[in-house]
Design a protein around this motif. Structure first.
Motif, PDB file in Angstrom:
ATOM      1  N   ILE A 191       0.854  -1.186   0.000  1.00 47.97           N
ATOM      2  CA  ILE A 191       0.000   0.000   0.000  1.00 47.97           C
ATOM      3  C   ILE A 191       0.892   1.239   0.000  1.00 47.97           C
ATOM      4  N   ASP A 192       0.711   2.110  -0.971  1.00 52.31           N
ATOM      5  CA  ASP A 192       1.436   3.378  -1.070  1.00 52.31           C
ATOM      6  C   ASP A 192       0.716   4.387  -0.176  1.00 52.31           C
ATOM      7  N   LEU A 193       1.249   4.600   1.041  1.00 52.35           N
ATOM      8  CA  LEU A 193       0.504   5.354   2.040  1.00 52.35           C
ATOM      9  C   LEU A 193       0.272   6.812   1.659  1.00 52.35           C
ATOM     10  N   ALA A 194       1.230   7.427   0.986  1.00 51.06           N
ATOM     11  CA  ALA A 194       1.037   8.834   0.616  1.00 51.06           C
ATOM     12  C   ALA A 194      -0.253   9.011  -0.164  1.00 51.06           C
ATOM     13  N   ARG A 195      -0.516   8.071  -1.067  1.00 52.13           N
ATOM     14  CA  ARG A 195      -1.703   8.181  -1.906  1.00 52.13           C
ATOM     15  C   ARG A 195      -2.970   7.669  -1.216  1.00 52.13           C
ATOM     16  N   LEU A 224       9.846  11.076  -5.117  1.00 51.05           N
ATOM     17  CA  LEU A 224      10.805   9.975  -5.184  1.00 51.05           C
ATOM     18  C   LEU A 224      10.864   9.180  -3.882  1.00 51.05           C
ATOM     19  N   ASP A 225      10.354   9.755  -2.807  1.00 51.56           N
ATOM     20  CA  ASP A 225      10.450   9.148  -1.472  1.00 51.56           C
ATOM     21  C   ASP A 225       9.103   8.576  -1.076  1.00 51.56           C
ATOM     22  N   HIS A 226       9.109   7.374  -0.553  1.00 47.39           N
ATOM     23  CA  HIS A 226       7.870   6.631  -0.374  1.00 47.39           C
ATOM     24  C   HIS A 226       7.810   5.938   0.976  1.00 47.39           C
ATOM     25  N   MET A 227       6.585   5.668   1.414  1.00 44.19           N
ATOM     26  CA  MET A 227       6.311   4.873   2.611  1.00 44.19           C
ATOM     27  C   MET A 227       5.228   3.871   2.230  1.00 44.19           C
ATOM     28  N   TRP A 228       5.617   2.606   2.147  1.00 47.74           N
ATOM     29  CA  TRP A 228       4.693   1.539   1.781  1.00 47.74           C
ATOM     30  C   TRP A 228       4.500   0.603   2.968  1.00 47.74           C
ATOM     31  N   VAL A 229       3.357  -0.075   3.003  1.00 46.23           N
ATOM     32  CA  VAL A 229       3.120  -1.085   4.034  1.00 46.23           C
ATOM     33  C   VAL A 229       2.444  -2.301   3.423  1.00 46.23           C
ATOM     34  N   THR A 230       2.631  -3.432   4.081  1.00 45.27           N
ATOM     35  CA  THR A 230       1.867  -4.621   3.719  1.00 45.27           C
ATOM     36  C   THR A 230       0.397  -4.375   4.102  1.00 45.27           C
ATOM     37  N   PRO A 231      -0.530  -5.072   3.438  1.00 46.72           N
ATOM     38  CA  PRO A 231      -1.967  -4.784   3.645  1.00 46.72           C
ATOM     39  C   PRO A 231      -2.412  -4.855   5.105  1.00 46.72           C
ATOM     40  N   ASP A 232      -1.762  -5.709   5.912  1.00 42.78           N
ATOM     41  CA  ASP A 232      -2.178  -5.844   7.307  1.00 42.78           C
ATOM     42  C   ASP A 232      -1.868  -4.615   8.155  1.00 42.78           C
ATOM     43  N   LEU A 233      -1.097  -3.670   7.602  1.00 44.78           N
ATOM     44  CA  LEU A 233      -0.779  -2.441   8.336  1.00 44.78           C
ATOM     45  C   LEU A 233      -1.511  -1.217   7.783  1.00 44.78           C
ATOM     46  N   LYS A 234      -2.268  -1.400   6.730  1.00 51.84           N
ATOM     47  CA  LYS A 234      -2.931  -0.245   6.090  1.00 51.84           C
ATOM     48  C   LYS A 234      -3.758   0.559   7.087  1.00 51.84           C
ATOM     49  N   ASP A 235      -4.541  -0.125   7.895  1.00 51.43           N
ATOM     50  CA  ASP A 235      -5.424   0.574   8.822  1.00 51.43           C
ATOM     51  C   ASP A 235      -4.701   1.053  10.072  1.00 51.43           C
ATOM     52  N   LYS A 236      -3.416   0.736  10.186  1.00 48.50           N
ATOM     53  CA  LYS A 236      -2.617   1.211  11.324  1.00 48.50           C
ATOM     54  C   LYS A 236      -2.026   2.589  11.062  1.00 48.50           C
ATOM     55  N   ALA A 237      -2.058   3.049   9.813  1.00 44.38           N
ATOM     56  CA  ALA A 237      -1.525   4.366   9.453  1.00 44.38           C
ATOM     57  C   ALA A 237      -2.627   5.409   9.593  1.00 44.38           C
ATOM     58  N   HIS A 238      -2.334   6.482  10.338  1.00 44.37           N
ATOM     59  CA  HIS A 238      -3.375   7.466  10.637  1.00 44.37           C
ATOM     60  C   HIS A 238      -3.056   8.860  10.113  1.00 44.37           C
ATOM     61  N   ALA A 239      -1.865   9.080   9.603  1.00 44.62           N
ATOM     62  CA  ALA A 239      -1.514  10.383   9.019  1.00 44.62           C
ATOM     63  C   ALA A 239      -0.232  10.223   8.225  1.00 44.62           C
ATOM     64  N   HIS A 240      -0.092  11.056   7.188  1.00 46.07           N
ATOM     65  CA  HIS A 240       1.130  11.063   6.382  1.00 46.07           C
ATOM     66  C   HIS A 240       1.380  12.496   5.943  1.00 46.07           C
ATOM     67  N   VAL A 241       2.597  12.990   6.218  1.00 44.63           N
ATOM     68  CA  VAL A 241       2.924  14.391   5.942  1.00 44.63           C
ATOM     69  C   VAL A 241       4.243  14.476   5.181  1.00 44.63           C
ATOM     70  N   ILE A 258       9.514  12.707   4.857  1.00 46.37           N
ATOM     71  CA  ILE A 258       8.125  12.270   4.904  1.00 46.37           C
ATOM     72  C   ILE A 258       7.916  11.597   6.257  1.00 46.37           C
ATOM     73  N   VAL A 259       6.736  11.781   6.837  1.00 48.69           N
ATOM     74  CA  VAL A 259       6.453  11.221   8.167  1.00 48.69           C
ATOM     75  C   VAL A 259       5.075  10.569   8.162  1.00 48.69           C
ATOM     76  N   THR A 260       5.030   9.338   8.632  1.00 48.75           N
ATOM     77  CA  THR A 260       3.760   8.627   8.798  1.00 48.75           C
ATOM     78  C   THR A 260       3.547   8.315  10.258  1.00 48.75           C
ATOM     79  N   GLU A 261       2.320   8.547  10.733  1.00 50.28           N
ATOM     80  CA  GLU A 261       1.955   8.184  12.098  1.00 50.28           C
ATOM     81  C   GLU A 261       1.228   6.848  12.076  1.00 50.28           C
ATOM     82  N   PHE A 262       1.730   5.910  12.869  1.00 48.11           N
ATOM     83  CA  PHE A 262       1.136   4.582  12.982  1.00 48.11           C
ATOM     84  C   PHE A 262       0.617   4.373  14.399  1.00 48.11           C
ATOM     85  N   ARG A 263      -0.412   3.538  14.511  1.00 49.18           N
ATOM     86  CA  ARG A 263      -0.849   3.044  15.810  1.00 49.18           C
ATOM     87  C   ARG A 263      -0.759   1.524  15.747  1.00 49.18           C
ATOM     88  N   LEU A 264       0.296   1.017  16.340  1.00 54.04           N
ATOM     89  CA  LEU A 264       0.638  -0.404  16.219  1.00 54.04           C
ATOM     90  C   LEU A 264       0.281  -1.170  17.498  1.00 54.04           C
TER      91      LEU A 264
END
Length: 264
Positions: A191-195, A224-241, A258-264
């Protein structure tokens, strides 16, 4: 109870030359984990002191003198360091660790690929495609929740570059690179979190060339800089800046964090 973790990624283009702006970013934003690319320093010379003074006491590095290099700097514990040689020549372009909840965090610096988008005329371009192919093979075997971040050196969408028409044959946005990155993404259902947070039809950049006289006014950027996750973490990401203002700081990198906030 979920743990909130803010994970940053930044191609810093020499951590020692730009330690001042790294410290400023950490003081201002305070991410829990910072993944750096293009650190350009051998492991014994890595500047751990400034990070430790700011409370980042967990440091995992894979560097080499003057070129490439990656690091993971953290306030929280890191375990089970792994290094993949996806360049197949010993270059320091990956380091991975285990973080909270058994999640893997993989930090990668994909080769830029030179200027000519043809592997017959340009060895570096072929190396880039082969690097992505090795990552794709690895990706197909990923079996645990994983965050994959770093400088991928590919802007896949038309809205990831300032002008698709003018950059369609420019390295980082060519069809063959986009196809290779798409194959990597498909292999792990990443999952491409930025998008997920910024609609695909909206322009979004993380890099602006040093060659631009006024990078902010012209705004000729690329993502050019990316933050991807496996599908099981998609709903753990709550913000991306995307921290665009960092590009205007003194002695900047041409990339921004780039910064992503996760709740793990």
């Amino acid at each position: 109870m979920a743990t909130t973790l803010r994970i940053a990624s930044w191609n810093i283009n020499s951590v020692r030359a730009r330690i001042d702006i790294v410290e400023r970013f950490l003081r201002d934003e305070g991410p829990d984990i910072l993944c750096l690319q293009e650190t350009k320093v051998a492991d014994p010379q890595f500047p751990e002191g400034p990070f430790r003074q700011l409370g980042y006491n967990h440091i995992v590095i894979n560097g080499q003198p003057m070129h490439h290099g990656v690091a993971i700097i953290s306030k929280v514990s890191l375990a089970n360091k792994q290094v993949h040689d996806w360049q197949a020549n010993g270059e320091a372009r990956h380091v991975g660790v285990e973080i909270a909840g058994g999640v893997r965090l993989e930090n990668v610096y994909v080769p830029a690929g030179g200027d000519i988008p043809d592997r017959e005329q340009n060895v570096k371009f072929g190396q880039k495609l082969d690097f992505l192919a090795r990552m794709t093979d690895w990706s197909g075997a990923v079996s645990v929740p994983t965050i994959l971040t770093g400088d991928f050196n590919v802007a896949p969408l038309e809205t990831d570059v300032w002008s698709h028409k003018q950059l369609v044959n420019v390295v980082s946005h060519t069809a063959i690179e986009i196809e290779a990155l798409g194959g990597l993404q498909s292999a792990g259902n990443w999952i491409d979190l930025a998008r997920e947070f910024v609609p695909p039809e909206k322009k979004l950049y993380t890099w602006w060339s040093y060659r631009a006289q006024d990078w902010e006014t012209s705004d000729r950027g690329r993502r050019l800089d990316h933050m991807w996750v496996t599908p099981d973490l998609k709903d753990k990401a709550h913000a991306h800046v995307v921290h665009k203002p960092c590009r205007g700081w003194g002695k900047p990198s041409d990339h921004v964090p780039i910064v992503t906030e996760f709740r793990l």
